[in-house]
Design a protein around this motif. Structure first.
Motif: not given
Length: 63
Positions: A46-47, A49-51, A53-54, A57
């Motif tokens: 999850g971490a 994926d978050y990193v 994705q950001n 972006d």
């Protein structure tokens, strides 16, 4: 049909008399270990994926 009956009876006998089943406390400990390891892996993925994705972006906002 006789072969199927023999197979089922032999499989039942092996599961009952030849398999060494873990004690309940061992089963609980193993289950907790799997649960904790799964949660850790889920948090790591999850971490990541978050990193990612950001990061993507930010990259796309520049172009």
């Amino acid at each position: 049909m006789q072969k199927l009956k023999t197979f089922i009876l032999d499989a039942y006998d092996e599961m009952k008399n030849k398999v060494s089943w873990p004690k309940y406390s061992q089963l609980q400990n193993s289950s907790m270990l799997v649960l904790i390891a799964s949660l850790i892996f889920a948090l790591i993925i999850g971490a990541m994926d978050y990193v990612f994705q950001n990061g993507m972006d930010l990259f796309y906002k520049e172009f």
